[in-house]
Design a protein around this motif. Structure first.
Motif, PDB file in Angstrom:
ATOM      1  N   PRO A  27       0.802  -1.193  -0.040  1.00 49.81           N
ATOM      2  CA  PRO A  27      -0.038  -0.021   0.125  1.00 49.81           C
ATOM      3  C   PRO A  27       0.946   1.270   0.017  1.00 49.81           C
ATOM      4  N   ALA A  28       0.617   2.450  -0.931  1.00 50.09           N
ATOM      5  CA  ALA A  28       1.242   3.271  -1.035  1.00 50.09           C
ATOM      6  C   ALA A  28       0.382   4.751  -0.991  1.00 50.09           C
ATOM      7  N   ILE A  53      -6.127   2.218  -5.844  1.00 51.27           N
ATOM      8  CA  ILE A  53      -5.745   3.036  -6.974  1.00 51.27           C
ATOM      9  C   ILE A  53      -4.674   3.863  -6.670  1.00 51.27           C
ATOM     10  N   SER A  54      -4.459   4.467  -5.776  1.00 57.64           N
ATOM     11  CA  SER A  54      -3.376   5.187  -5.236  1.00 57.64           C
ATOM     12  C   SER A  54      -2.084   4.459  -5.417  1.00 57.64           C
ATOM     13  N   THR A  55      -2.116   3.275  -4.922  1.00 61.47           N
ATOM     14  CA  THR A  55      -0.584   2.264  -4.979  1.00 61.47           C
ATOM     15  C   THR A  55      -0.392   1.895  -6.415  1.00 61.47           C
ATOM     16  N   LEU A  56      -1.599   1.800  -7.312  1.00 60.90           N
ATOM     17  CA  LEU A  56      -1.240   1.505  -8.648  1.00 60.90           C
ATOM     18  C   LEU A  56      -0.759   2.672  -9.447  1.00 60.90           C
ATOM     19  N   VAL A  57      -1.023   3.822  -9.106  1.00 57.42           N
ATOM     20  CA  VAL A  57      -0.520   5.330  -9.833  1.00 57.42           C
ATOM     21  C   VAL A  57       0.856   5.502  -9.296  1.00 57.42           C
ATOM     22  N   ALA A  58       1.125   5.261  -7.891  1.00 58.55           N
ATOM     23  CA  ALA A  58       2.105   5.571  -7.339  1.00 58.55           C
ATOM     24  C   ALA A  58       3.510   4.358  -7.972  1.00 58.55           C
ATOM     25  N   LYS A  59       2.914   3.417  -8.275  1.00 58.47           N
ATOM     26  CA  LYS A  59       4.044   2.357  -8.943  1.00 58.47           C
ATOM     27  C   LYS A  59       4.242   3.023 -10.333  1.00 58.47           C
ATOM     28  N   ALA A  60       3.007   3.315 -11.122  1.00 61.38           N
ATOM     29  CA  ALA A  60       3.197   3.702 -12.339  1.00 61.38           C
ATOM     30  C   ALA A  60       4.325   4.860 -12.462  1.00 61.38           C
ATOM     31  N   ALA A  83       6.520   6.067 -10.198  1.00 58.01           N
ATOM     32  CA  ALA A  83       7.763   5.935  -9.873  1.00 58.01           C
ATOM     33  C   ALA A  83       8.626   5.357 -10.670  1.00 58.01           C
ATOM     34  N   ASP A  84       8.147   4.201 -11.442  1.00 59.27           N
ATOM     35  CA  ASP A  84       8.747   3.231 -12.440  1.00 59.27           C
ATOM     36  C   ASP A  84       8.595   3.806 -13.864  1.00 59.27           C
ATOM     37  N   TYR A 111       4.218  -3.813 -16.041  1.00 57.13           N
ATOM     38  CA  TYR A 111       4.282  -4.460 -14.783  1.00 57.13           C
ATOM     39  C   TYR A 111       3.232  -5.514 -14.436  1.00 57.13           C
ATOM     40  N   LEU A 112       3.407  -6.733 -13.911  1.00 54.65           N
ATOM     41  CA  LEU A 112       2.370  -7.534 -13.750  1.00 54.65           C
ATOM     42  C   LEU A 112       2.671  -8.145 -12.317  1.00 54.65           C
ATOM     43  N   GLY A 113       1.930  -8.029 -11.221  1.00 52.44           N
ATOM     44  CA  GLY A 113       2.123  -8.765 -10.053  1.00 52.44           C
ATOM     45  C   GLY A 113       0.757  -9.415  -9.312  1.00 52.44           C
TER      46      GLY A 113
END
Length: 404
Positions: free
Chosen positions: A32-33, A153-160, A162-163, A254-256
């Motif tokens: 979670p982010a 959704i916050s976590t997904l966007v943060a991942k997108a 950041a990377d 990214y797939l996880g």
């Protein structure tokens, strides 16, 4: 010959364990982010598209979890009510929407050449473009039977962000309550990771591309770059087709696994899981009889032969078979741990693999009988082996299925 088979099994499993993207691992998993304090430039607009056809049992919980997201940027939710007959649209419109995020769109009948679910997604994407023409940010594609943690959704966007990813997809947690689910659902995730090793998907230098359709965050400019949602027209495995299009266009994937989203769709019996597998298994093989034969042979050699050798062979072949069977059994343990199940279920993996093999044969039989791919009382039979695209504009047929 028996010793040669044992050696072949050993070579295959050494390759799978050490050279196939660590498919057996239970990760990666996004943690979670929080984006509560994120500046506006890293909290871009997100439009959620949810196709729903006769989802009255789950729509309130699923939509409610999306409307309660803690995302700090602009978030809108478009539900496409795909010709439901059970009041799905009315239930959605009655939901409290304190942030005025929800739009409910009554879908039209599928146009020629579109599969039903993908046509519903396409209508949602077109509505997003109508609401914000040439808008930036992300689309989030999800299903009407998935519940999302407020931070998802916050976590997904943060991942997108950041990377610098163009597409972020997750295998959501699947329901695993009934005996049939405990026996067969973890293997579904395990075999999916075997087909699409997450490490290979996430490696921009590897051609492997895959996605899990229940949770896909996609940059809107990337969708336009690949030709829009029309680039997927006719695809029956649309999530992986989308991933392939994005990666071929130079996009990063990214797939996880998800710990923030879970499916509440039940599969109470083995027959329900059988139908889930037969729906697209032959599509995955590009409707090729040759690939079907090779797949069946591979399943026999990889999953069933080691146990048969361990039980029935003698001498070196028996010991090699036993070692390979042990390796295959241990490879399943991380998936069982993820589902919080006893490791004893791993002992049944050869039988579970036999079930999946039989279902794949059943999928091929359905296709050659003209039944084809079935989703929500619709069947798609006229297809060609190019990413599941329809071969004729009249590929869709509606049928009635008891209990569906």
């Amino acid at each position: 010959m028996i010793l040669a088979l044992a050696i072949l099994c050993a070579i295959i499993w050494m390759g799978l364990i050490f050279c196939h993207g660590h498919f057996w691992q239970a990760g990666p998993i996004l943690q979670p982010a929080s984006m509560a304090d994120a500046p506006a430039d890293i909290a871009p607009d997100v439009t959620v598209v949810v196709p729903a056809r006769d989802e009255a049992e789950s729509i309130e919980a699923a939509l409610g979890s999306l409307l309660q997201q803690d995302y700090p940027g602009a978030l809108s939710v478009i539900l496409v009510n795909d010709r439901s007959t059970d009041g799905t649209g009315a239930l959605a419109r009655a939901l409290p929407d304190t942030h005025n995020r929800l739009s409910v769109l009554d879908g039209a009948n599928p146009e020629a050449g579109w599969s039903g679910k993908l046509w519903a997604v396409a209508q949602g994407v077109h509505e997003a473009e109508r609401q914000t023409p040439h808008g930036s940010g992300y689309l989030f594609l999800t299903d009407a039977d998935i519940i999302h943690d407020p931070a998802h959704i916050s976590t997904l966007v943060a991942k997108a962000q950041a990377d610098r990813l163009h597409m972020v997809s997750e295998m959501v947690e699947l329901q695993c309550i009934t005996l049939a689910e405990r026996a067969l659902v973890p293997a579904f995730v395990f075999f999916f990771a075997l087909l699409y090793p997450f490490a290979k998907v996430n490696n921009p230098k590897d051609k492997t591309a895959g996605a899990a359709g229940g949770s896909i965050l996609l940059r809107r400019d990337m969708l336009r770059q690949i030709g829009g949602i029309e680039a997927l027209k006719g695809a029956l495995i649309d999530d992986c087709t989308l991933a392939t299009c994005v990666k071929q266009a130079g996009g990063r994937l990214y797939l996880g696994h998800s710990c923030l989203a879970r499916s509440i769709r039940p599969y109470p019996s083995a027959a329900d899981i059988w139908r889930m597998i037969t729906r697209t298994a032959y599509v995955q093989l590009n409707f090729s009889p040759l690939l079907l034969v090779l797949t069946v042979v591979a399943m026999l050699v990889v999953w069933m032969a080691p146990l048969a050798l361990a039980l029935c062979a003698h001498g070196a072949a028996q010991w090699i078979g036993a070692g390979v069977w042990l390796a295959s059994t241990l490879s399943f343990l991380p998936t069982l741990w993820r589902f919080r199940l006893s490791p004893l279920w791993a002992l049944g993996l050869p039988l579970i693999a036999a079930f999946y093999t039989a279902a794949t044969l059943g999928s091929a039989l359905n296709h050659h009988r003209g039944r084809g791919v079935v989703w929500k009382n619709r069947a798609y039979t006229e297809v060609i082996p190019n990413n599941g695209r329809a071969s004729t504009p009249d590929a869709e047929q509606k049928i009635q299925i008891p209990g569906r």
